[in-house]
Design an enzyme around this catalytic site. Structure first.
Site, PDB file in Angstrom:
ATOM      1  N   PHE A 138      40.054  42.376  75.667  1.00  0.00           N
ATOM      2  CA  PHE A 138      39.752  43.610  76.404  1.00  0.00           C
ATOM      3  C   PHE A 138      40.897  44.031  77.318  1.00  0.00           C
ATOM      4  O   PHE A 138      40.697  44.823  78.227  1.00  0.00           O
ATOM      5  CB  PHE A 138      38.463  43.423  77.218  1.00  0.00           C
ATOM      6  CG  PHE A 138      37.263  43.106  76.365  1.00  0.00           C
ATOM      7  CD1 PHE A 138      36.582  44.125  75.700  1.00  0.00           C
ATOM      8  CD2 PHE A 138      36.814  41.804  76.203  1.00  0.00           C
ATOM      9  CE1 PHE A 138      35.492  43.845  74.896  1.00  0.00           C
ATOM     10  CE2 PHE A 138      35.720  41.512  75.404  1.00  0.00           C
ATOM     11  CZ  PHE A 138      35.057  42.533  74.748  1.00  0.00           C
ATOM     12  N   ARG A 140      44.131  45.729  79.033  1.00  0.00           N
ATOM     13  CA  ARG A 140      44.736  47.065  79.036  1.00  0.00           C
ATOM     14  C   ARG A 140      46.242  46.911  79.025  1.00  0.00           C
ATOM     15  O   ARG A 140      46.786  46.070  79.742  1.00  0.00           O
ATOM     16  CB  ARG A 140      44.375  47.814  80.328  1.00  0.00           C
ATOM     17  CG  ARG A 140      42.916  48.149  80.463  1.00  0.00           C
ATOM     18  CD  ARG A 140      42.603  48.405  81.922  1.00  0.00           C
ATOM     19  NE  ARG A 140      42.818  47.201  82.728  1.00  0.00           N
ATOM     20  CZ  ARG A 140      42.771  47.163  84.062  1.00  0.00           C
ATOM     21  NH1 ARG A 140      42.542  48.261  84.742  1.00  0.00           N
ATOM     22  NH2 ARG A 140      42.956  46.030  84.719  1.00  0.00           N
ATOM     23  N   LEU A 236      37.058  57.938  85.163  1.00  0.00           N
ATOM     24  CA  LEU A 236      36.584  59.290  85.456  1.00  0.00           C
ATOM     25  C   LEU A 236      37.756  60.179  85.865  1.00  0.00           C
ATOM     26  O   LEU A 236      37.554  61.186  86.521  1.00  0.00           O
ATOM     27  CB  LEU A 236      35.545  59.255  86.592  1.00  0.00           C
ATOM     28  CG  LEU A 236      34.130  58.850  86.217  1.00  0.00           C
ATOM     29  CD1 LEU A 236      33.206  58.949  87.429  1.00  0.00           C
ATOM     30  CD2 LEU A 236      33.574  59.738  85.093  1.00  0.00           C
ATOM     31  N   CYS A 246      44.658  52.119  70.973  1.00  0.00           N
ATOM     32  CA  CYS A 246      43.292  51.593  70.809  1.00  0.00           C
ATOM     33  C   CYS A 246      42.210  52.664  70.690  1.00  0.00           C
ATOM     34  O   CYS A 246      41.550  52.745  69.657  1.00  0.00           O
ATOM     35  CB  CYS A 246      42.969  50.668  71.963  1.00  0.00           C
ATOM     36  SG  CYS A 246      44.186  49.357  72.098  1.00  0.00           S
TER      37      CYS A 246
HETATM   38  C1  UGA Z   1      42.010  50.105  76.160  1.00  0.00           C
HETATM   39  C2  UGA Z   1      40.857  49.436  76.938  1.00  0.00           C
HETATM   40  O1  UGA Z   1      40.844  49.907  78.289  1.00  0.00           O
HETATM   41  C3  UGA Z   1      41.013  47.919  76.936  1.00  0.00           C
HETATM   42  O2  UGA Z   1      39.885  47.329  77.570  1.00  0.00           O
HETATM   43  C4  UGA Z   1      41.098  47.433  75.484  1.00  0.00           C
HETATM   44  O3  UGA Z   1      41.322  46.042  75.421  1.00  0.00           O
HETATM   45  C5  UGA Z   1      42.266  48.130  74.799  1.00  0.00           C
HETATM   46  O4  UGA Z   1      42.060  49.548  74.843  1.00  0.00           O
HETATM   47  C6  UGA Z   1      42.301  47.641  73.380  1.00  0.00           C
HETATM   48  O5  UGA Z   1      41.375  47.917  72.629  1.00  0.00           O
HETATM   49  O6  UGA Z   1      43.220  46.888  73.042  1.00  0.00           O
HETATM   50  P1  UGA Z   1      44.543  50.707  76.731  1.00  0.00           P
HETATM   51  O7  UGA Z   1      44.587  51.384  75.396  1.00  0.00           O
HETATM   52  O8  UGA Z   1      45.669  49.808  77.122  1.00  0.00           O
HETATM   53  O9  UGA Z   1      43.218  49.824  76.863  1.00  0.00           O
HETATM   54  O10 UGA Z   1      44.510  51.860  77.798  1.00  0.00           O
HETATM   55  P2  UGA Z   1      43.480  52.417  78.889  1.00  0.00           P
HETATM   56  O11 UGA Z   1      43.959  52.050  80.230  1.00  0.00           O
HETATM   57  O12 UGA Z   1      42.087  52.107  78.557  1.00  0.00           O
HETATM   58  O13 UGA Z   1      43.708  53.982  78.690  1.00  0.00           O
HETATM   59  C7  UGA Z   1      43.407  54.619  77.446  1.00  0.00           C
HETATM   60  C8  UGA Z   1      43.664  56.098  77.541  1.00  0.00           C
HETATM   61  O14 UGA Z   1      42.672  56.739  78.328  1.00  0.00           O
HETATM   62  C9  UGA Z   1      45.009  56.465  78.172  1.00  0.00           C
HETATM   63  O15 UGA Z   1      45.602  57.501  77.425  1.00  0.00           O
HETATM   64  C10 UGA Z   1      44.640  56.956  79.554  1.00  0.00           C
HETATM   65  O16 UGA Z   1      45.556  57.908  80.055  1.00  0.00           O
HETATM   66  C11 UGA Z   1      43.280  57.575  79.294  1.00  0.00           C
HETATM   67  N1  UGA Z   1      42.430  57.596  80.504  1.00  0.00           N
HETATM   68  C12 UGA Z   1      41.921  56.450  81.008  1.00  0.00           C
HETATM   69  C13 UGA Z   1      42.143  58.801  81.095  1.00  0.00           C
HETATM   70  O17 UGA Z   1      42.571  59.889  80.628  1.00  0.00           O
HETATM   71  N2  UGA Z   1      41.329  58.820  82.194  1.00  0.00           N
HETATM   72  C14 UGA Z   1      40.818  57.693  82.736  1.00  0.00           C
HETATM   73  O18 UGA Z   1      40.075  57.791  83.750  1.00  0.00           O
HETATM   74  C15 UGA Z   1      41.137  56.477  82.143  1.00  0.00           C
END
Ligand code: UGA
Length: 402
Positions: A138, A140, A236, A246
């Protein structure tokens, strides 16, 4: 313990260095020779905070090879290869190839960390005739080492108690709650988690659209609803949408998998649709403040799919770049870590040369840029600027006209 890792991307390397730090002997295998050679010279193939230092600290307990036979005496072998989506469906070829190669040389317990659809662990067991545990990851990107050392929970899916116990023991130092499940359940947990988070972000992005119509501020709405413990403040942040290696592939994989087994995940499908519209919103806002972009120079600040990584896979920033080019704009960009085929310039040059600016990734160094940006058409796609310090030609996601 002697640990094998197959697939030296962010998940494999984080797992490897964290376990080496706990005193385990780690052998990492990858088919990419360049990657392995770099690691043999202590050079990680990706940027991840703390990774290079951790690799150096534990280098004496880590070996890297392209040869699967180096896994022969590993007690546990983690499969951490990528599971891309091809034509909207998960491609499991790398997992099954790894399984076939492991079968030829090793006898240890296989722990699958790659994100895979339910049923995959059972197939890997058929292929290898070894004990197989599903131990989804999980972490990030950008927080990979911290998340590997201090996860919110450890999920262990196993149809063999002893094999599950072994993996549980390996992660016991994390002190995280352990959920023991079947392999199918563990595999589904990973998709349910990522899908839920993607839905949450798409939800607030739709509220952001509404805020733009009503001249409300989505940040105020998010803060207020996030204080409800049942909702929580995380995921949010409205913006240009989710990208990365991912969420885009996992939401597609699980929605197509669900259809294949005769069910639909309509909410996840809607979240994907909302996300696909995000780059168009950025362009719409930019046109509001600078008119047509044809023939003009637009600076995109941030290309990585999120801050603290050089990863541009499925980055919304690159989708914005493509849209701008299609509209006839000349695009220049600045990112502290990421690179692409866009003309990359310094932050100052990017701002000075541009007729308009889009902030696409919320790197910390973009905060406080108001004095430099004031007076130019600017779209804050990630809400890093203070609107009160900006002038007339400013738009931000989820803000409307102030
Ligand atoms: C995500 C999950 O958060 C991890 O728990 C999981 O292990 C991982 O995928 C995976 O499957 O390997 P990650 O892809 O590194 O992690 O990135 P996140 O921090 O989750 O962000 C994902 C996307 O959502 C980014 O583009 C981010 O900018 C966007 N985001 C996230 C938003 O636009 N708003 C938010 O409030 C949060």
């Amino acid at each position: 313990m002697r640990i094998g890792i197959v697939g030296l991307g962010v998940v494999g390397l984080s797992t490897g260095v964290v376990l080496a730090e706990r005193g385990h002997e780690v052998v990492g295998v990858d088919i990419d020779q360049g990657r392995v050679q770099g690691l043999q010279c202590r050079r990680p193939p990706i940027y991840e905070p703390g990774l290079e230092e951790a690799l150096n600290r534990n280098f004496e307990r880590m070996k890297f090879s392209t040869d699967y036979s180096s896994l022969s005496d590993a007690e546990v072998i983690f499969i951490t290869v990528s599971t891309p989506t091809i034509d909207g469906r998960i491609y499991l070829g790398y997992v099954f190839d790894a399984a076939r190669k492991i079968r030829e040389v090793a006898r240890g317990v296989i722990a699958i960390k790659s994100t895979v659809v339910p049923g995959t662990a059972r197939k890997v067991k058929e292929i290898t005739n070894l004990k197989v545990v599903s131990n989804p990851e999980f972490l990030r990107e950008g927080n990979a080492l911290h998340d590997t050392e201090s996860p919110d929970r450890v999920v262990i899916g196993s149809d063999d108690k002893e094999a599950g116990d072994l993996i549980q023991e390996l992660w016991s130092f994390t002190k995280a709650p352990v959920i023991r499940t079947t392999t199918d359940e563990a595999e589904l947990i990973k998709y349910a988690a990522n899908s839920f988070l993607a839905v949450k972000v798409s939800f607030i992005n739709e509220i952001a659209n509404l805020c733009e119509r009503l001249n409300c501020d989505v940040n105020v709405i998010a803060r207020a609803i996030g204080l409800d413990k049942r909702i929580s403040p995380y995921f949010l942040s409205a913006g240009l949408g989710w990208g990365g290696s991912c969420f885009p592939k996992d939401t597609l994989a699980i929605t197509s998998f669900a259809r294949d087994v005769g069910e639909r995940l309509r909410i996840v499908e809607a979240a994907i649709e909302v996300n696909q519209e995000r780059p168009f919103r950025a362009l719409k806002l930019l046109k509001e403040v600078m008119g047509e972009v044809r023939g003009k120079t637009v600076c995109v600040l941030g290309l990585a799919f999120k801050p603290n990584t050089d990863d541009t896979r499925e980055s919304v920033a690159l989708k914005v770049v493509n849209l701008l080019r299609q509209e006839g704009a000349m695009v220049i960009a600045y990112d502290p870590k990421a690179r692409s085929d866009v003309e990359m310039v310094t932050l100052d040059e990017c701002i000075t040369r541009a007729d308009g600016v889009i902030i696409a990734t919320e790197w910390d160094e973009f905060r406080g840029l108001e004095p430099k940006l004031r007076g130019k058409p600017v779209v804050d796609g990630r809400r890093v600027l203070d609107p009160a310090k900006m002038g007339q030609e400013f738009r931000a996601i989820g803000l409307g006209v102030r």
